[in-house]
Design an enzyme around this catalytic site. Structure first.
Site, PDB file in Angstrom:
ATOM      1  N   ASP A  77       0.807  -1.214   0.000  1.00  0.00           N
ATOM      2  CA  ASP A  77       0.000   0.000   0.000  1.00  0.00           C
ATOM      3  C   ASP A  77       0.846   1.272   0.000  1.00  0.00           C
ATOM      4  O   ASP A  77       2.057   1.228   0.234  1.00  0.00           O
ATOM      5  CB  ASP A  77      -0.966   0.011   1.201  1.00  0.00           C
ATOM      6  CG  ASP A  77      -0.328  -0.561   2.473  1.00  0.00           C
ATOM      7  OD1 ASP A  77       0.901  -0.531   2.588  1.00  0.00           O
ATOM      8  OD2 ASP A  77      -1.073  -1.040   3.344  1.00  0.00           O
ATOM      9  N   ASN A 145      -7.721  -2.937  14.064  1.00  0.00           N
ATOM     10  CA  ASN A 145      -9.093  -3.240  13.655  1.00  0.00           C
ATOM     11  C   ASN A 145      -9.145  -4.457  12.723  1.00  0.00           C
ATOM     12  O   ASN A 145     -10.158  -4.716  12.094  1.00  0.00           O
ATOM     13  CB  ASN A 145      -9.733  -2.019  12.969  1.00  0.00           C
ATOM     14  CG  ASN A 145      -9.021  -1.643  11.664  1.00  0.00           C
ATOM     15  OD1 ASN A 145      -8.019  -2.262  11.302  1.00  0.00           O
ATOM     16  ND2 ASN A 145      -9.529  -0.652  10.968  1.00  0.00           N
ATOM     17  N   HIS A 147      -7.317  -4.897   9.972  1.00  0.00           N
ATOM     18  CA  HIS A 147      -7.040  -4.668   8.544  1.00  0.00           C
ATOM     19  C   HIS A 147      -5.765  -5.377   8.100  1.00  0.00           C
ATOM     20  O   HIS A 147      -4.856  -5.618   8.888  1.00  0.00           O
ATOM     21  CB  HIS A 147      -7.042  -3.172   8.183  1.00  0.00           C
ATOM     22  CG  HIS A 147      -5.853  -2.368   8.633  1.00  0.00           C
ATOM     23  ND1 HIS A 147      -5.921  -1.012   8.859  1.00  0.00           N
ATOM     24  CD2 HIS A 147      -4.561  -2.707   8.880  1.00  0.00           C
ATOM     25  CE1 HIS A 147      -4.731  -0.561   9.213  1.00  0.00           C
ATOM     26  NE2 HIS A 147      -3.885  -1.582   9.241  1.00  0.00           N
ATOM     27  N   GLU A 152      -9.738  -2.117   5.030  1.00  0.00           N
ATOM     28  CA  GLU A 152     -10.393  -1.858   6.303  1.00  0.00           C
ATOM     29  C   GLU A 152     -11.626  -2.759   6.448  1.00  0.00           C
ATOM     30  O   GLU A 152     -12.070  -3.369   5.458  1.00  0.00           O
ATOM     31  CB  GLU A 152     -10.801  -0.373   6.365  1.00  0.00           C
ATOM     32  CG  GLU A 152      -9.640   0.613   6.182  1.00  0.00           C
ATOM     33  CD  GLU A 152      -8.698   0.707   7.392  1.00  0.00           C
ATOM     34  OE1 GLU A 152      -8.654  -0.235   8.220  1.00  0.00           O
ATOM     35  OE2 GLU A 152      -7.977   1.725   7.492  1.00  0.00           O
TER      36      GLU A 152
HETATM   37  C1  F6R Z   1       1.373  -1.435   6.026  1.00  0.00           C
HETATM   38  C2  F6R Z   1       0.166  -2.217   6.139  1.00  0.00           C
HETATM   39  C3  F6R Z   1      -0.643  -2.227   7.389  1.00  0.00           C
HETATM   40  C4  F6R Z   1       0.208  -2.484   8.631  1.00  0.00           C
HETATM   41  C5  F6R Z   1      -0.657  -2.464   9.892  1.00  0.00           C
HETATM   42  C6  F6R Z   1       0.171  -2.630  11.138  1.00  0.00           C
HETATM   43  O1  F6R Z   1       1.965  -1.635   4.758  1.00  0.00           O
HETATM   44  O2  F6R Z   1      -0.180  -2.867   5.212  1.00  0.00           O
HETATM   45  O3  F6R Z   1      -1.645  -3.204   7.294  1.00  0.00           O
HETATM   46  O4  F6R Z   1       0.840  -3.722   8.510  1.00  0.00           O
HETATM   47  O5  F6R Z   1      -1.352  -1.239   9.964  1.00  0.00           O
HETATM   48  O6  F6R Z   1       1.018  -1.540  11.279  1.00  0.00           O
HETATM   49  P1  F6R Z   1       2.115  -1.477  12.446  1.00  0.00           P
HETATM   50  O7  F6R Z   1       3.110  -2.526  12.134  1.00  0.00           O
HETATM   51  O8  F6R Z   1       2.691  -0.101  12.319  1.00  0.00           O
HETATM   52  O9  F6R Z   1       1.384  -1.707  13.700  1.00  0.00           O
END
Ligand code: F6R
Length: 259
Positions: A77, A145, A147, A152
């Site tokens: 992303d 959440n 994701h 989401e």
């Molecule tokens: C980032 C992504 C997100 C993160 C998730 C956890 O490329 O795809 O799904 O993996 O938000 O983020 P952290 O590791 O910062 O808690």
């Protein structure tokens, strides 16, 4: 009318004592995959969870060289509307934590959402994955959440790369990357859940107590759109690496699969 049967799979859990052990184990898993197939097509995640993982891969490169020389990478992303050079862009993150330290040239790395025309860019990103015969190994984190990527809650399990609005809890979690009163971009481009499920193998990584509820919901309730990560139960080859804090709400049945 009866519904078509779906196969539910339990991932393999590797529950380790702390963040450092998780990072080392995930890096070792990636290195093993690269030993088997040096021209690996590797799906990459960003975020806090992956900083120590990439640090271990960089360490490995400094010891042995040639780590990702023949690999091609696709990131999950990127935010919409911030410049490549912005300190919080995922292009900056990847350049800093992996691409530059291991000398991975730009023509071997792909991120979604970097083109002006977002829809065309998403189609081109999916085409590029297809031309490379799909992703061999996809790395994923998990949001509080549930994701995966920026899919989401409510994202269809067959969704493809597209622009999405970020959930309030994601904006809140990611504000740490936008200091000095800057706002977190409200939208991003993400690989779809369907795109992720097409990968031949998936590694999910979760560390810290803040992820415990999402991890339990993902694997101990039936697949449901309210928890995007629960879609991983539809994939036959998933390994979940957790530290003890993130695994804290898993039941003993799931933990029976831990290392
Ligand atoms: C980032 C992504 C997100 C993160 C998730 C956890 O490329 O795809 O799904 O993996 O938000 O983020 P952290 O590791 O910062 O808690």
């Amino acid at each position: 009318m009866s519904r078509p049967a779906i196969t539910i799979n339990l991932p393999e859990f590797r529950i380790l004592s702390d963040v450092a052990s998780v990072a080392q184990a995930v890096a070792d898993h990636v290195v093993s995959a690269l030993c088997v197939k040096p021209s690996l097509t590797l799906g990459l995640a960003t975020g806090k969870t992956f900083v120590p993982v990439y640090a271990r891969l960089v360490q490995k490169y400094r010891q042995d060289g040639m780590l990702l020389a023949k690999a091609v990478t696709f990131n999950l992303d990127e935010y919409v509307g911030i410049a490549a050079e912005h300190p919080a862009s995922y292009r900056t993150y990847m350049r800093t934590h992996l691409f530059e330290p291991v000398g991975l040239p730009p023509d071997q790395t792909f991120l979604p959402g970097v083109e002006q025309e977002i829809e065309q860019g998403c189609t081109a990103f999916e085409d590029e994955i297809r031309q490379r015969r799909g992703i061999d190994l996809q790395l994923l984190g998990i949001g509080r959440n549930g994701h995966i990527g920026f899919n989401e809650p409510g994202s269809p399990f067959d969704s493809r790369t597209r622009e999405v609005r970020l959930a309030p809890s994601t904006l809140e979690a990611n504000i740490r990357d936008f200091p000095d009163g800057e706002v977190v971009p409200p939208s991003a481009v993400t690989m779809g859940i369907g795109t992720i499920l097409d990968a031949r193998e998936i590694i999910m990584v979760a560390t810290g107590q803040a992820k415990a509820e999402a991890v339990a919901r993902a694997f101990e309730t039936s697949p449901d759109l309210v928890c995007p990560a629960s879609a991983l139960q539809l994939h036959p080859r998933v390994t979940v690496y957790c530290d003890e804090a993130a695994a804290g709400l898993l039941t003993s049945a799931a933990c029976a699969f831990s290392a």
